[in-house]
Design an enzyme around this catalytic site. Structure first.
Site, mmCIF file in Angstrom:
data_model
loop_
_atom_site.group_PDB
_atom_site.id
_atom_site.type_symbol
_atom_site.label_atom_id
_atom_site.label_comp_id
_atom_site.label_asym_id
_atom_site.label_seq_id
_atom_site.Cartn_x
_atom_site.Cartn_y
_atom_site.Cartn_z
ATOM 1 N N ASP A 1 1.979 -4.365 -9.547
ATOM 2 C CA ASP A 1 0.681 -3.710 -8.686
ATOM 3 C C ASP A 1 0.271 -2.394 -9.212
ATOM 4 O OD1 ASP A 1 -0.482 -3.492 -6.526
ATOM 5 O OD2 ASP A 1 0.911 -2.478 -5.185
ATOM 6 N N GLY B 1 1.812 3.546 3.660
ATOM 7 C CA GLY B 1 1.368 2.363 3.035
ATOM 8 C C GLY B 1 1.541 1.303 3.896
ATOM 9 N N GLY B 2 1.623 0.088 3.525
ATOM 10 C CA GLY B 2 1.391 -1.080 4.058
ATOM 11 C C GLY B 2 2.773 -1.310 4.759
ATOM 12 N N MET B 3 3.791 -1.172 4.193
ATOM 13 C CA MET B 3 5.042 -1.220 4.972
ATOM 14 C C MET B 3 6.010 -0.086 4.736
ATOM 15 S SD MET B 3 6.829 -3.270 1.567
ATOM 16 C CE MET B 3 8.576 -3.122 2.458
ATOM 17 N N ALA B 4 5.632 1.209 4.705
ATOM 18 C CA ALA B 4 6.346 2.364 4.805
ATOM 19 C C ALA B 4 5.474 3.660 5.030
ATOM 20 C CB ALA B 4 7.260 2.315 3.487
ATOM 21 N N GLY C 1 2.040 10.494 3.661
ATOM 22 C CA GLY C 1 1.343 9.245 3.204
ATOM 23 C C GLY C 1 2.099 8.260 3.943
ATOM 24 N N LYS D 1 10.551 7.842 1.658
ATOM 25 C CA LYS D 1 9.722 6.848 1.957
ATOM 26 C C LYS D 1 10.760 6.036 3.001
ATOM 27 C CE LYS D 1 7.410 4.221 -1.135
ATOM 28 N NZ LYS D 1 7.124 3.109 -1.909
ATOM 29 N N VAL E 1 5.535 7.827 4.224
ATOM 30 C CA VAL E 1 6.437 9.014 3.044
ATOM 31 C C VAL E 1 6.412 10.209 3.939
ATOM 32 C CG1 VAL E 1 6.361 9.792 0.889
ATOM 33 C CG2 VAL E 1 5.488 7.444 1.292
#
Length: 686
Positions: A135, A21-24, A19, A41, A26
């Protein structure tokens, strides 16, 4: 950079990317110490050097690690490897809720309530730690294969008294943020409850309540517009669930459920078919109805969602500027300079309809549907339960499987609604069929005696999916080796449940001191030396022919010993006075026949050694002389010289050979018995 690593922190072996995301990103990984699959992560390289993002990343680990709930993803570890940061989490198999909604569309109302209740369970734990998630959205809700959920990603979670984000900038996702989060105001638990309401709205309808071309337009709708009631999008949403969702989404935090526990109780009552006492939301804006047409201007803090360059005032979908003020809990109406005839007619029709409905209700024409007793289905088989539901005039709803300690496999262990709550004929009854008691994972207790010290023993316990219990330290004594595991409970090889606690005893090095060297010391000197070293002393005494009287012969124990140990010191008493000398002269050996002399020597505690020697004056077989003379120690060998008569040559020389073997050793022997060749005279006079 992080993606190129194969071993992180010297422990986590990265497998594949699962996976981003915006900053990491996984990754699925293996914890090589505990031999288990984990999720790691890793902060994206472009953010690793940013101190603010690094602090948020660290905060996520610390916030989540402090929370323990079956509905929160567990955080095991976090650290820095080189120039990047990472968090090690529980590895989950399943899909996120957003993907599930996209695949299946709107969910069953009871399933919506179940998901909401479990999210409340996670939020309750976080809020009690004064942590606001900030969030909550379907992308952060993982749905497991068994249908339960876990809340993920505390990446922007923040304790109430922390000040990490500058100016309280909003870091959430526009479709799910609360009005107060949009405006950058201080957040409390009710902000997460608003976001949860949006999540349940989407689960129930398959759509988000507010959408737009960009985050700003969506955020403005969160502040200024009320959602379309879910039942207007999905007719299967009943009034109770709709009121629960809309109360969560009230614009004023004071009008929402105030705690996650309160909301959870309401959702659980709804799932159980109990009466849900939730008021209808207010649907008319009082100020607008009175003709108030004040223009609204949104505050600068609202733009913290995504600040546009220049800080211009935001404009809503209707083309009006707005402020952070709003009419709490009211539906917003568009600005009008007057009412058209069509609008007046429409309002009149609505009024007529409402009045007519009231009249019909009073007259009994709109009486509530007849309620029917719900049968008790618990303990019935699946087939019998389905048949019974039909016989009572109800419909079979969902039929799920679940574990139960009370009901055997194949029997109904849950039903919704329950038998104590009458329901309208034709309504659905959901049942859960027992799969029996939930199986408990077992494991074998490792043999800790094979461990090299305490640390390795604890790793063996954890690797076996057990827990470390009490560790007893025992000081080494005798031949015990430091680090040895001497006892453990449960015993090695025993099969126990996972997470069972294992206790053990480990040998540790005692606090030791070297015993001083006492060689040559007197009794008082030895006592002083031992006292200064922290030892006690006891004394034994022994006779010694070699060590002077009053001097240390030996001590025990020696080497390194625990302070306070008693050392036994042996002191010499000198030679043993009870040991008497033997006077050889008093035996009268000269002139005795050899056999008699040997008996006399033996009876005196001495040994003998006979030597044959010629003699012109001593008859054959008699003792000519002996050696040594005077007092000797017991056990001394006495040499006796036995006459063989005159020599055949007349020279008197002795043969010089032994005629018999003595009965003892030759220690302390003397005399050569050697003739000088002039008539057999000996080297010693008689």
């Amino acid at each position: 950079m992080a993606e190129q690593k194969t071993l992180l922190g010297g422990r986590y072996l990265l497998k594949d990317k699962v996976g981003a995301g915006g900053m990491a990103s996984v990754y699925r990984a293996t914890d090589q110490v505990l031999d288990r699959t984990v999720a790691v992560k890793i902060m994206l390289p472009q953010y690793a050097s940013d101190a603010t993002f690094a602090a948020r990343f660290k905060q996520e680990a610390q916030a989540a690690a402090a929370l323990s709930s079956p509905y929160i993803v567990g955080v095991y570890d976090w650290g820095k490897d080189g120039d990047t940061y990472y968090i090690v989490m529980e590895y989950l198999r399943g899909t996120d809720l957003k993907s599930g909604i996209r695949s299946h569309g709107a969910l069953d109302p009871k399933k919506v309530a179940q998901i909401g209740s479990q999210i409340c369970g996670a939020l309750s734990v976080a809020h009690k730690h004064e942590i606001i998630h900030r969030d909550i959205k379907p992308q952060n809700i993982m749905v497991l294969p068994d249908g339960n959920i876990k809340v993920m990603d505390f990446g922007i979670a923040r304790a109430k008294n922390s000040h990490l984000t500058q100016d309280n900038n909003v870091l959430g996702t526009a479709h799910y943020v609360s009005p107060e989060q949009t405006r950058g105001q201080e957040l409390g638990p009710t902000s997460d409850i608003y976001s949860l309401g949006v999540v349940m709205y989407e689960c129930a309808t398959g759509k988000v309540p507010f959408d737009g071309d960009d985050a700003i337009s969506v955020a403005l709708k969160q502040v200024n517009e009320l959602p379309v009631p879910p039942s207007q999008i999905n007719p299967n949403v009943d009034g109770d669930l709709e009121r629960i969702i809309l109360r969560c989404m009230e614009k004023d935090p004071a009008n929402r459920f105030q705690t996650a526990d309160e909301l959870r109780r309401v959702l659980n009552n709804y799932m159980a078919g109990h009466t849900v006492d939730v008021p209808e939301p207010t649907r008319i804006i009082g100020a607008a109805a009175a003709g108030n047409t004040t223009t609204r201007v949104m505050s600068d803090q609202t733009q913290a969602m995504a600040r546009p360059v220049g800080g211009a005032a935001a404009v809503n979908a209707a083309g009006r500027t707005t402020t952070g003020q709003f009419d709490t809990g009211m539906y917003e109406t568009k600005k009008n300079d007057g009412m058209s005839k069509g609008r007046i007619a429409a309002i009149a029709l609505v009024v007529v309809a409402v009045v007519a409905a009231a009249i019909f209700a009073v007259s009994g024409l709109l009486a509530p549907a007849e309620l029917t007793t719900v049968p008790n289905l618990l303990s019935l088989t699946r087939e019998d339960a389905i048949n019974t539901i039909s016989e009572y005039g109800f419909k079979v709803g969902s039929v799920d499987d679940g574990y139960s300690d009370q009901y055997p496999a194949g029997q109904v262990c849950e039903q919704h609604p329950g038998s104590e709550d009458p329901q309208p004929a034709g309504s659905e009854i959901d049942i859960v069929i027992s799969k029996g008691p939930e199986p408990v994972d077992t494991t074998e207790v490792p043999d800790l005696s094979q461990a090299n010290g305490r640390d390795e023993a604890e790793k063996m316990i954890l690797a076996a999916k057990l827990k470390v219990g009490d560790v007893t330290e025992k000081a080494a004594s005798g031949d015990e080796e430091e680090g040895t595991i001497t006892d453990q409970s449960p015993t090695a090889g025993q099969t126990v449940d996972v997470d069972t606690t294992v206790n053990f005893t480990v040998i540790v090095a005692p606090d030791t001191t070297s015993v001083p060297d006492l060689t040559g010391m007197s009794r008082s000197e030895a006592s002083d030396a031992l006292d200064k070293a922290g030892f006690g002393m006891t004394v034994d005494e022994e006779y010694s022919d070699n060590v002077p009287e009053g001097t240390v012969i030996s001590w025990d124990p020696s080497g390194k010993q625990e302070p306070g140990t008693t050392i036994t010191v042996v002191i010499s008493q000198g030679p043993d006075p009870s040991t008497e000398k033997v006077d050889v002269d008093a035996l009268g050996l000269v002139g005795m026949y050899a056999e008699d002399a040997q008996d006399a020597i033996s009876h005196a505690g001495l040994y003998y050694n006979p030597v044959s020697e010629s003699s012109d004056s001593v008859p054959v077989g008699q003792v000519i002389r002996y050696s040594p003379k005077g007092e000797v120690d017991p056990g001394t060998t006495v040499w006796i010289y036995i006459s063989t008569g005159p020599s055949s040559s007349g020279s008197g020389s002795g043969s010089g050979s032994n005629s018999e073997s003595g009965s003892g050793s030759d220690s302390d022997s003397s005399g050569g018995g050697t003739s000088d060749g002039s008539g057999g005279s000996s080297s010693e006079a008689e």
